[in-house]
Design a protein around this motif. Structure first.
Motif, short mmCIF file in Angstrom:
data_model
loop_
_atom_site.label_atom_id
_atom_site.label_comp_id
_atom_site.label_asym_id
_atom_site.label_seq_id
_atom_site.Cartn_x
_atom_site.Cartn_y
_atom_site.Cartn_z
N PHE A 86 57.58 -0.84 4.89
CA PHE A 86 57.29 0.01 3.75
C PHE A 86 56.68 1.30 4.29
CE2 PHE A 86 57.40 -4.25 2.22
CZ PHE A 86 57.82 -4.19 0.90
N LEU A 87 57.27 2.45 3.95
CA LEU A 87 56.82 3.75 4.45
C LEU A 87 56.45 4.64 3.27
CD1 LEU A 87 59.78 3.01 6.06
CD2 LEU A 87 58.73 4.66 7.56
N ALA A 88 55.19 4.91 3.09
CA ALA A 88 54.73 5.75 1.98
C ALA A 88 54.30 7.11 2.52
CB ALA A 88 53.56 5.09 1.27
N PRO A 89 54.86 8.18 1.99
CA PRO A 89 54.47 9.51 2.47
C PRO A 89 53.01 9.80 2.13
CG PRO A 89 55.98 9.69 0.60
CD PRO A 89 55.86 8.24 0.93
N LEU A 90 52.35 10.46 3.06
CA LEU A 90 50.93 10.80 2.88
C LEU A 90 50.74 12.26 2.48
CD1 LEU A 90 49.44 8.88 5.93
CD2 LEU A 90 49.16 8.32 3.51
N VAL A 91 51.81 12.91 2.07
CA VAL A 91 51.74 14.34 1.79
C VAL A 91 50.71 14.67 0.70
CG1 VAL A 91 53.68 14.37 0.14
CG2 VAL A 91 53.14 16.40 1.45
N ASP A 92 50.62 13.86 -0.35
CA ASP A 92 49.65 14.13 -1.43
C ASP A 92 48.21 13.94 -0.95
OD1 ASP A 92 51.71 14.69 -3.17
OD2 ASP A 92 51.77 12.66 -4.02
N SER A 93 47.98 12.87 -0.23
CA SER A 93 46.63 12.60 0.29
C SER A 93 46.20 13.69 1.26
CB SER A 93 46.58 11.25 1.00
OG SER A 93 46.92 10.22 0.11
N LEU A 94 47.11 14.07 2.14
CA LEU A 94 46.77 15.10 3.13
C LEU A 94 46.65 16.48 2.50
CD1 LEU A 94 48.88 13.83 6.15
CD2 LEU A 94 46.47 13.44 5.64
N ALA A 95 47.34 16.71 1.38
CA ALA A 95 47.18 17.97 0.66
C ALA A 95 45.77 18.08 0.08
CB ALA A 95 48.23 18.09 -0.45
N THR A 96 45.24 16.97 -0.37
CA THR A 96 43.86 16.95 -0.87
C THR A 96 42.88 17.28 0.25
OG1 THR A 96 44.47 15.29 -2.51
CG2 THR A 96 42.12 15.51 -2.00
N VAL A 97 43.11 16.70 1.42
CA VAL A 97 42.24 16.96 2.57
C VAL A 97 42.35 18.44 2.96
CG1 VAL A 97 41.87 16.45 5.02
CG2 VAL A 97 42.35 14.61 3.41
N ARG A 98 43.57 18.97 2.95
CA ARG A 98 43.77 20.37 3.31
C ARG A 98 43.05 21.29 2.33
NH1 ARG A 98 48.58 19.79 4.59
NH2 ARG A 98 49.51 19.95 2.53
N LEU A 99 43.09 20.95 1.03
CA LEU A 99 42.40 21.75 0.02
C LEU A 99 40.89 21.73 0.25
CD1 LEU A 99 42.55 23.37 -2.63
CD2 LEU A 99 42.32 21.19 -3.84
N VAL A 100 40.33 20.56 0.53
CA VAL A 100 38.89 20.45 0.80
C VAL A 100 38.53 21.24 2.06
CG1 VAL A 100 37.07 18.83 1.49
CG2 VAL A 100 38.60 18.26 -0.40
N ARG A 101 39.37 21.15 3.09
CA ARG A 101 39.15 21.88 4.33
C ARG A 101 39.12 23.39 4.07
NH1 ARG A 101 43.41 20.12 7.54
NH2 ARG A 101 42.13 18.39 8.22
N GLU A 102 40.10 23.88 3.31
CA GLU A 102 40.16 25.31 3.01
C GLU A 102 38.95 25.75 2.20
OE1 GLU A 102 43.90 25.76 1.02
OE2 GLU A 102 45.05 25.48 2.87
N ARG A 103 38.57 24.96 1.21
CA ARG A 103 37.41 25.33 0.38
C ARG A 103 36.12 25.33 1.18
NH1 ARG A 103 38.99 23.56 -5.36
NH2 ARG A 103 40.74 24.98 -5.63
N LEU A 104 35.98 24.37 2.09
CA LEU A 104 34.79 24.34 2.95
C LEU A 104 34.74 25.56 3.87
CD1 LEU A 104 34.21 20.64 4.02
CD2 LEU A 104 32.55 22.16 3.00
N LEU A 105 35.89 25.96 4.39
CA LEU A 105 35.93 27.15 5.25
C LEU A 105 35.60 28.41 4.48
CD1 LEU A 105 39.01 26.32 7.51
CD2 LEU A 105 36.60 26.32 8.16
N VAL A 106 36.10 28.53 3.25
CA VAL A 106 35.78 29.70 2.41
C VAL A 106 34.29 29.69 2.08
CG1 VAL A 106 36.12 30.71 0.12
CG2 VAL A 106 38.10 30.00 1.47
N ALA A 107 33.76 28.54 1.72
CA ALA A 107 32.33 28.44 1.40
C ALA A 107 31.48 28.78 2.62
CB ALA A 107 32.00 27.03 0.90
N THR A 108 31.92 28.35 3.80
CA THR A 108 31.20 28.66 5.03
C THR A 108 31.19 30.16 5.28
OG1 THR A 108 31.74 26.52 5.98
CG2 THR A 108 31.12 28.25 7.52
#
Length: 192
Positions: free
Chosen positions: A138-160
């Protein structure tokens, strides 16, 4: 003083980034693996002996798990080699025939799970062995989960960036005010 203030802000936000982002990514991937494993075991074990029906069943499994499902037949047990018997996606299955998680499930005789990269896409994989004869992957794409991580990463960098700019402005303002007071004190001391 300005550099100390900027350093403190950068250190605090850098530490938060180093703790939050990897932890969030690990939790989201583990959650997807847990969900997939919970569904995969019973579904895979429900495959009948008649392999002619596997394609239809695998397509049904793909819909219920929101994942690509591949039934792999064991060609050789001496040096494990797999070949796809049924695939829920109409394409060549050569990309999963050598899947390490499927091979590990076959060798260990138990359900294996992990994260795999196919091309540029990241997947959560769960492999369920069916004795020594087959493995259902069974192979489930992680694109949605990793998009959430990418969004948090970007927001943390902007806040920094914003926090560092604010710390720099406040530090320079405070330093200017202190130096102005010291200059007035020095002038008053010279007059005395």
């Amino acid at each position: 003083m300005v550099l100390v203030l900027v350093g403190i802000v950068a250190g605090a936000l850098g530490t938060a980034y180093a703790i939050v982002v990897p932890s969030l990514e690990r939790r989201l991937v583990d959650a997807r693996l847990d969900e997939l494993q919970k569904l995969a075991g019973p579904l895979a074990r429900s495959l009948s002996e008649d392999r002619a029906l596997w394609q239809e069943r695998v397509e049904g499994f793909a819909v219920s798990t929101n994942a690509r499902v591949v039934a792999l037949d064991v060609l050789s047990t001496a040096r494990p080699a797999l070949v796809a018997v049924a695939d829920s996606q109409p394409r060549d299955s050569w990309d999963v025939a050598g899947d390490e998680i499927a091979l590990a499930a076959l060798e260990n005789g138990r359900v294996e799970r992990g994260r795999a990269l196919y091309g540029t896409a990241d997947y959560a994989n769960v492999a369920v062995p069916l004795g020594d004869e087959a493995v259902v992957l069974f192979l489930a794409p992680l694109v949605d989960s990793l998009a959430t991580v990418r969004l948090v990463r970007e927001r943390l960098l902007v806040a920094t960036g914003f926090a560092l700019a604010l710390a720099l402005i406040l530090g320079l303002t405070a330093a200017g005010m202190l130096s102005h007071r010291l200059l007035r004190l020095e002038t008053a001391a010279e007059r005395i």
